[in-house]
Design a protein around this motif. Sequence first.
Motif, PDB file in Angstrom:
ATOM      1  N   LEU A  46     -29.544  23.921  87.414  1.00 44.41           N
ATOM      2  CA  LEU A  46     -28.816  24.040  88.673  1.00 44.41           C
ATOM      3  C   LEU A  46     -28.072  22.743  88.994  1.00 44.41           C
ATOM      4  O   LEU A  46     -28.592  21.648  88.805  1.00 44.41           O
ATOM      5  CB  LEU A  46     -29.789  24.372  89.797  1.00 44.41           C
ATOM      6  CG  LEU A  46     -29.211  24.440  91.219  1.00 44.41           C
ATOM      7  CD1 LEU A  46     -29.850  25.572  91.987  1.00 44.41           C
ATOM      8  CD2 LEU A  46     -29.440  23.110  91.956  1.00 44.41           C
ATOM      9  N   ALA A  47     -26.850  22.886  89.478  1.00 46.98           N
ATOM     10  CA  ALA A  47     -26.073  21.735  89.940  1.00 46.98           C
ATOM     11  C   ALA A  47     -25.469  22.085  91.286  1.00 46.98           C
ATOM     12  O   ALA A  47     -24.739  23.083  91.413  1.00 46.98           O
ATOM     13  CB  ALA A  47     -24.979  21.391  88.937  1.00 46.98           C
ATOM     14  N   LEU A  48     -25.800  21.305  92.289  1.00 42.55           N
ATOM     15  CA  LEU A  48     -25.226  21.525  93.613  1.00 42.55           C
ATOM     16  C   LEU A  48     -23.830  20.928  93.674  1.00 42.55           C
ATOM     17  O   LEU A  48     -23.559  19.879  93.097  1.00 42.55           O
ATOM     18  CB  LEU A  48     -26.098  20.872  94.683  1.00 42.55           C
ATOM     19  CG  LEU A  48     -27.522  21.404  94.862  1.00 42.55           C
ATOM     20  CD1 LEU A  48     -28.227  20.621  95.954  1.00 42.55           C
ATOM     21  CD2 LEU A  48     -27.513  22.885  95.185  1.00 42.55           C
ATOM     22  N   THR A  49     -22.930  21.591  94.366  1.00 44.56           N
ATOM     23  CA  THR A  49     -21.624  21.026  94.651  1.00 44.56           C
ATOM     24  C   THR A  49     -21.777  19.963  95.737  1.00 44.56           C
ATOM     25  O   THR A  49     -22.854  19.806  96.333  1.00 44.56           O
ATOM     26  CB  THR A  49     -20.653  22.108  95.132  1.00 44.56           C
ATOM     27  OG1 THR A  49     -21.132  22.622  96.391  1.00 44.56           O
ATOM     28  CG2 THR A  49     -20.553  23.247  94.114  1.00 44.56           C
ATOM     29  N   ALA A  50     -20.704  19.242  96.013  1.00 46.18           N
ATOM     30  CA  ALA A  50     -20.749  18.249  97.091  1.00 46.18           C
ATOM     31  C   ALA A  50     -21.092  18.920  98.416  1.00 46.18           C
ATOM     32  O   ALA A  50     -21.866  18.394  99.219  1.00 46.18           O
ATOM     33  CB  ALA A  50     -19.412  17.521  97.180  1.00 46.18           C
TER      34      ALA A  50
END
Length: 292
Positions: free
Chosen positions: A55-59
Amino acid sequence: MDLSALEDFQLVARHGGFGKASRASGRSKATLSRRVADLEEALGVRLIERGGQSLALTAAGRGLLSRTEGPMHEVAEALAAARDGMDTPRGLLRVAAPQLFAQVALARLAADFIALYPDVQIEAVAEDRVVDLVEERFDVAIRINPRKDSDLVGRCFAHDRLLLVTPPSIARPSDSDGDPLPVRAVVMSSHRDGDIWKTRDGRAIVPQPVLRLSSLLMVRDAVAVGAGAALLPRSIVGGMLDSGQLVTWGIAGDDVELWVLHTSRRLESPKVRAFVDFMASQYPDGSFIAQA
């Protein structure tokens, strides 16, 4: 906006992915994915980058998580208190405190607090750096002389003062036309060469470091066996001064204020309010005296 969708987003973000969040919560990945997608549609922004192995969160996702996780936790506590029909302190209370205060006082205070409020559990972290209560999810912090422009609120619960102390074996130098006098000294690792120690009565000395130590308790113990002079809080040398093991050459600087602080949100949880009131009650005369 559906707040339960926000809770699902926080669940996925905390566990680092839909699969881990599904296993932890017992809810299907498909349901969690749909609820996060609903939240993104309602906000009009993408919160999570799809397609990667992790998982990678956006800004926007990182910003939403940092700004809502603490308040959502407080809302959950408020709802639990409302369901119970009472305002009882409960849950985990995370406390950040300076090393010296933690070493000489916090364990006893924490034990006394949970004896009064058995539904509270305390996790205390001793660090001299200034922690970010929101980002690092601390409920309260003990701070020495906090900045006046801080966005935190709380109460000053005690005062201390810094003393210039020495063992009796070191002769007190006589003044020499007001010039700072060199004296053997035990200093902290952060000491800057060239600093001058001044007392309120006008005495000034130039410390000549013979020991550099990382703990004020270590400095105190080295001074007690004759190593040199030092600047030390009254709270940890009061007994040694009373017994004659140490002597003081004066007070250095303004009095020190000890504060218990928390974020200035309108929803103040019962456990935080109880801890602030408890700390304010522990030093009725305003003087901080260490128990060790």
